[in-house]
Design a protein around this motif. Structure first.
Motif, PDB file in Angstrom:
ATOM      1  N   MET A   1     -68.635  19.398  28.963  1.00 51.47           N
ATOM      2  CA  MET A   1     -67.743  18.108  29.328  1.00 51.47           C
ATOM      3  C   MET A   1     -66.373  18.277  28.816  1.00 51.47           C
ATOM      4  SD  MET A   1     -68.026  15.144  30.864  1.00 51.47           S
ATOM      5  CE  MET A   1     -67.507  13.641  31.108  1.00 51.47           C
ATOM      6  N   VAL A   2     -65.270  17.892  29.563  1.00 52.76           N
ATOM      7  CA  VAL A   2     -64.025  18.108  29.005  1.00 52.76           C
ATOM      8  C   VAL A   2     -63.375  16.774  29.121  1.00 52.76           C
ATOM      9  CG1 VAL A   2     -61.536  18.982  29.770  1.00 52.76           C
ATOM     10  CG2 VAL A   2     -63.674  20.598  29.933  1.00 52.76           C
ATOM     11  N   TYR A   3     -62.570  16.584  28.152  1.00 52.58           N
ATOM     12  CA  TYR A   3     -61.757  15.065  28.122  1.00 52.58           C
ATOM     13  C   TYR A   3     -60.651  15.591  27.300  1.00 52.58           C
ATOM     14  CZ  TYR A   3     -60.094  10.506  27.509  1.00 52.58           C
ATOM     15  OH  TYR A   3     -59.208   9.486  27.630  1.00 52.58           O
ATOM     16  N   ASN A   4     -59.441  15.344  27.950  1.00 56.78           N
ATOM     17  CA  ASN A   4     -58.184  15.321  27.424  1.00 56.78           C
ATOM     18  C   ASN A   4     -57.265  14.248  27.802  1.00 56.78           C
ATOM     19  OD1 ASN A   4     -55.295  16.729  28.218  1.00 56.78           O
ATOM     20  ND2 ASN A   4     -56.233  18.043  26.751  1.00 56.78           N
ATOM     21  N   MET A   5     -56.458  13.749  26.882  1.00 56.43           N
ATOM     22  CA  MET A   5     -55.729  12.702  27.058  1.00 56.43           C
ATOM     23  C   MET A   5     -54.372  12.863  26.438  1.00 56.43           C
ATOM     24  SD  MET A   5     -55.480   8.824  25.915  1.00 56.43           S
ATOM     25  CE  MET A   5     -56.174   9.011  24.399  1.00 56.43           C
ATOM     26  N   HIS A   6     -53.074  12.387  27.064  1.00 56.32           N
ATOM     27  CA  HIS A   6     -51.878  12.294  26.734  1.00 56.32           C
ATOM     28  C   HIS A   6     -51.291  10.781  27.017  1.00 56.32           C
ATOM     29  CE1 HIS A   6     -51.187  16.556  26.212  1.00 56.32           C
ATOM     30  NE2 HIS A   6     -52.215  16.515  27.062  1.00 56.32           N
ATOM     31  N   GLU A   7     -50.447  10.223  26.203  1.00 51.36           N
ATOM     32  CA  GLU A   7     -50.458   9.059  26.428  1.00 51.36           C
ATOM     33  C   GLU A   7     -48.616   9.030  25.872  1.00 51.36           C
ATOM     34  OE1 GLU A   7     -53.562   5.747  25.622  1.00 51.36           O
ATOM     35  OE2 GLU A   7     -52.323   6.175  23.823  1.00 51.36           O
ATOM     36  N   ARG A   8     -47.759   8.181  26.791  1.00 48.15           N
ATOM     37  CA  ARG A   8     -46.314   8.008  26.136  1.00 48.15           C
ATOM     38  C   ARG A   8     -46.146   6.447  26.642  1.00 48.15           C
ATOM     39  NH1 ARG A   8     -42.272  11.689  26.289  1.00 48.15           N
ATOM     40  NH2 ARG A   8     -43.860  13.109  25.922  1.00 48.15           N
ATOM     41  N   PHE A   9     -45.340   5.703  25.505  1.00 50.54           N
ATOM     42  CA  PHE A   9     -44.725   4.597  25.774  1.00 50.54           C
ATOM     43  C   PHE A   9     -43.373   4.685  26.591  1.00 50.54           C
ATOM     44  CE2 PHE A   9     -41.973   0.882  25.072  1.00 50.54           C
ATOM     45  CZ  PHE A   9     -42.647  -0.057  25.394  1.00 50.54           C
ATOM     46  N   ILE A  10     -43.175   4.281  27.630  1.00 45.87           N
ATOM     47  CA  ILE A  10     -41.875   4.194  28.297  1.00 45.87           C
ATOM     48  C   ILE A  10     -41.124   3.154  28.326  1.00 45.87           C
ATOM     49  CG2 ILE A  10     -40.744   4.974  30.629  1.00 45.87           C
ATOM     50  CD1 ILE A  10     -42.269   7.355  29.367  1.00 45.87           C
ATOM     51  N   ASP A  11     -39.915   2.791  27.883  1.00 44.62           N
ATOM     52  CA  ASP A  11     -39.202   1.695  27.904  1.00 44.62           C
ATOM     53  C   ASP A  11     -38.719   1.350  29.266  1.00 44.62           C
ATOM     54  OD1 ASP A  11     -38.111  -0.595  26.934  1.00 44.62           O
ATOM     55  OD2 ASP A  11     -36.165   0.423  26.047  1.00 44.62           O
ATOM     56  N   ALA A  12     -39.649   1.180  30.345  1.00 44.63           N
ATOM     57  CA  ALA A  12     -39.307   0.767  31.604  1.00 44.63           C
ATOM     58  C   ALA A  12     -40.587  -0.112  32.052  1.00 44.63           C
ATOM     59  CB  ALA A  12     -39.009   1.781  32.331  1.00 44.63           C
ATOM     60  N   GLN A  13     -40.317  -0.942  33.101  1.00 43.36           N
ATOM     61  CA  GLN A  13     -41.312  -1.836  33.801  1.00 43.36           C
ATOM     62  C   GLN A  13     -42.406  -0.807  34.667  1.00 43.36           C
ATOM     63  OE1 GLN A  13     -42.086  -5.078  33.164  1.00 43.36           O
ATOM     64  NE2 GLN A  13     -40.428  -4.666  31.637  1.00 43.36           N
ATOM     65  N   PRO A  14     -43.457  -1.173  34.905  1.00 43.58           N
ATOM     66  CA  PRO A  14     -44.495  -0.233  35.753  1.00 43.58           C
ATOM     67  C   PRO A  14     -44.079  -0.028  37.067  1.00 43.58           C
ATOM     68  CG  PRO A  14     -45.740  -2.133  34.439  1.00 43.58           C
ATOM     69  CD  PRO A  14     -44.362  -2.228  34.231  1.00 43.58           C
ATOM     70  N   GLU A  15     -43.193  -0.974  37.727  1.00 44.05           N
ATOM     71  CA  GLU A  15     -42.787  -0.712  38.899  1.00 44.05           C
ATOM     72  C   GLU A  15     -41.819   0.422  38.829  1.00 44.05           C
ATOM     73  OE1 GLU A  15     -44.380  -4.550  38.323  1.00 44.05           O
ATOM     74  OE2 GLU A  15     -42.600  -4.011  37.424  1.00 44.05           O
ATOM     75  N   ARG A  16     -40.937   0.401  37.976  1.00 47.81           N
ATOM     76  CA  ARG A  16     -39.989   1.730  37.832  1.00 47.81           C
ATOM     77  C   ARG A  16     -40.585   3.023  37.500  1.00 47.81           C
ATOM     78  NH1 ARG A  16     -36.131   4.834  39.436  1.00 47.81           N
ATOM     79  NH2 ARG A  16     -35.047   5.877  37.830  1.00 47.81           N
ATOM     80  N   VAL A  17     -41.660   2.950  36.693  1.00 48.01           N
ATOM     81  CA  VAL A  17     -42.434   4.314  36.218  1.00 48.01           C
ATOM     82  C   VAL A  17     -43.160   4.608  37.423  1.00 48.01           C
ATOM     83  CG1 VAL A  17     -44.321   5.086  34.906  1.00 48.01           C
ATOM     84  CG2 VAL A  17     -42.337   3.418  33.783  1.00 48.01           C
ATOM     85  N   TRP A  18     -43.848   3.819  38.117  1.00 47.40           N
ATOM     86  CA  TRP A  18     -44.596   4.186  39.412  1.00 47.40           C
ATOM     87  C   TRP A  18     -43.521   4.870  40.461  1.00 47.40           C
ATOM     88  CZ3 TRP A  18     -49.053   5.114  40.753  1.00 47.40           C
ATOM     89  CH2 TRP A  18     -49.232   5.454  42.272  1.00 47.40           C
ATOM     90  N   GLU A  19     -42.488   3.976  40.421  1.00 48.88           N
ATOM     91  CA  GLU A  19     -41.389   4.707  41.532  1.00 48.88           C
ATOM     92  C   GLU A  19     -41.225   6.302  41.682  1.00 48.88           C
ATOM     93  OE1 GLU A  19     -36.737   3.797  41.707  1.00 48.88           O
ATOM     94  OE2 GLU A  19     -37.734   2.195  42.332  1.00 48.88           O
ATOM     95  N   LEU A  20     -41.219   6.516  39.911  1.00 48.42           N
ATOM     96  CA  LEU A  20     -40.823   7.832  39.711  1.00 48.42           C
ATOM     97  C   LEU A  20     -42.234   8.592  40.032  1.00 48.42           C
ATOM     98  CD1 LEU A  20     -38.435   7.252  36.589  1.00 48.42           C
ATOM     99  CD2 LEU A  20     -37.904   8.478  38.809  1.00 48.42           C
ATOM    100  N   LEU A  21     -43.271   8.062  39.301  1.00 51.25           N
ATOM    101  CA  LEU A  21     -44.608   8.920  39.194  1.00 51.25           C
ATOM    102  C   LEU A  21     -44.882   9.296  40.940  1.00 51.25           C
ATOM    103  CD1 LEU A  21     -46.757   9.910  37.791  1.00 51.25           C
ATOM    104  CD2 LEU A  21     -47.913   7.848  37.766  1.00 51.25           C
ATOM    105  N   ALA A  22     -44.519   8.375  41.936  1.00 53.31           N
ATOM    106  CA  ALA A  22     -44.984   8.550  43.194  1.00 53.31           C
ATOM    107  C   ALA A  22     -44.287   9.519  43.781  1.00 53.31           C
ATOM    108  CB  ALA A  22     -44.928   7.190  43.740  1.00 53.31           C
TER     109      ALA A  22
END
Length: 141
Positions: A1-22
Motif C-alpha cells: 500500500m502506498v500513501y503520499n500526501m502534500h499540503e499547502r496553505f494558499i492565501d486565496a479563497q477556494p473559488e480562486r484556487v479551483w479556478e486555477l486547479l481546473a
C-alpha cells in the motif's frame, strides 16, 4: 500500500484556487511545471475523461468544483491521486494525496525512482498554484 500526501496553505479563497486547479492539463495550464514530463487532459476536465501523464494513461475520477479533483490511475495504482480544497483561516488548505496498491513495475519503481520525482513535481505544482493564486503587492514607485 502506498500513501503520499502534500499540503499547502494558499492565501486565496477556494473559488480562486479551483479556478486555477481546473486548468491543469489544459491549454491554459499555469500549474504543471516545465521539465516535469507531460500532463494533458485532451478532452477536458470531466469524470471519465482521459489523462495522458507522460507514458501513463488513466482517467479523471471525480470533479467537485471548489472541493475535489481526483484521478483514477487504474492498474499502476489501485486508488489514484488528486487534490482536495479545504477552506481555512481566510484561505485554502490544498491537499494532494496519492494512495492505493501498486501493481506491475510501478511496485518496484515507486520507492526507487517515482516517489522522489512525484514529490518534486507536486511541490512545484503547489508553488505555481500559490504564486498564481496569491495577490501580488504593488511595488513602491
Amino acid at each position: 500500500m502506498v500513501y503520499n500526501m502534500h499540503e499547502r496553505f494558499i492565501d486565496a479563497q477556494p473559488e480562486r484556487v479551483w479556478e486555477l486547479l481546473a486548468t491543469i492539463g489544459g491549454e491554459e495550464d499555469r500549474l504543471w511545471p516545465e521539465g516535469a514530463g507531460s500532463f494533458r487532459l485532451p478532452e477536458g476536465l470531466g469524470p471519465g475523461a482521459p489523462v495522458e501523464h507522460s507514458t501513463l494513461r488513466y482517467c479523471v475520477g471525480a470533479v467537485e468544483p471548489g472541493r475535489r479533483l481526483w484521478f483514477d490511475t487504474g492498474k499502476q495504482l489501485s486508488g489514484g491521486h488528486g487534490f482536495t480544497l479545504h477552506p481555512q483561516h481566510g484561505g485554502t488548505l490544498v491537499r494532494h494525496e496519492l494512495k492505493g496498491r501498486t501493481g506491475g513495475m510501478f511496485r518496484l519503481m515507486w520507492p526507487l525512482i517515482i516517489r522522489r520525482q512525484h514529490d518534486t513535481v507536486i511541490e512545484k505544482v503547489l508553488n505555481n498554484l500559490e504564486r498564481e493564486a496569491t495577490p501580488r503587492a504593488e511595488s513602491p514607485r
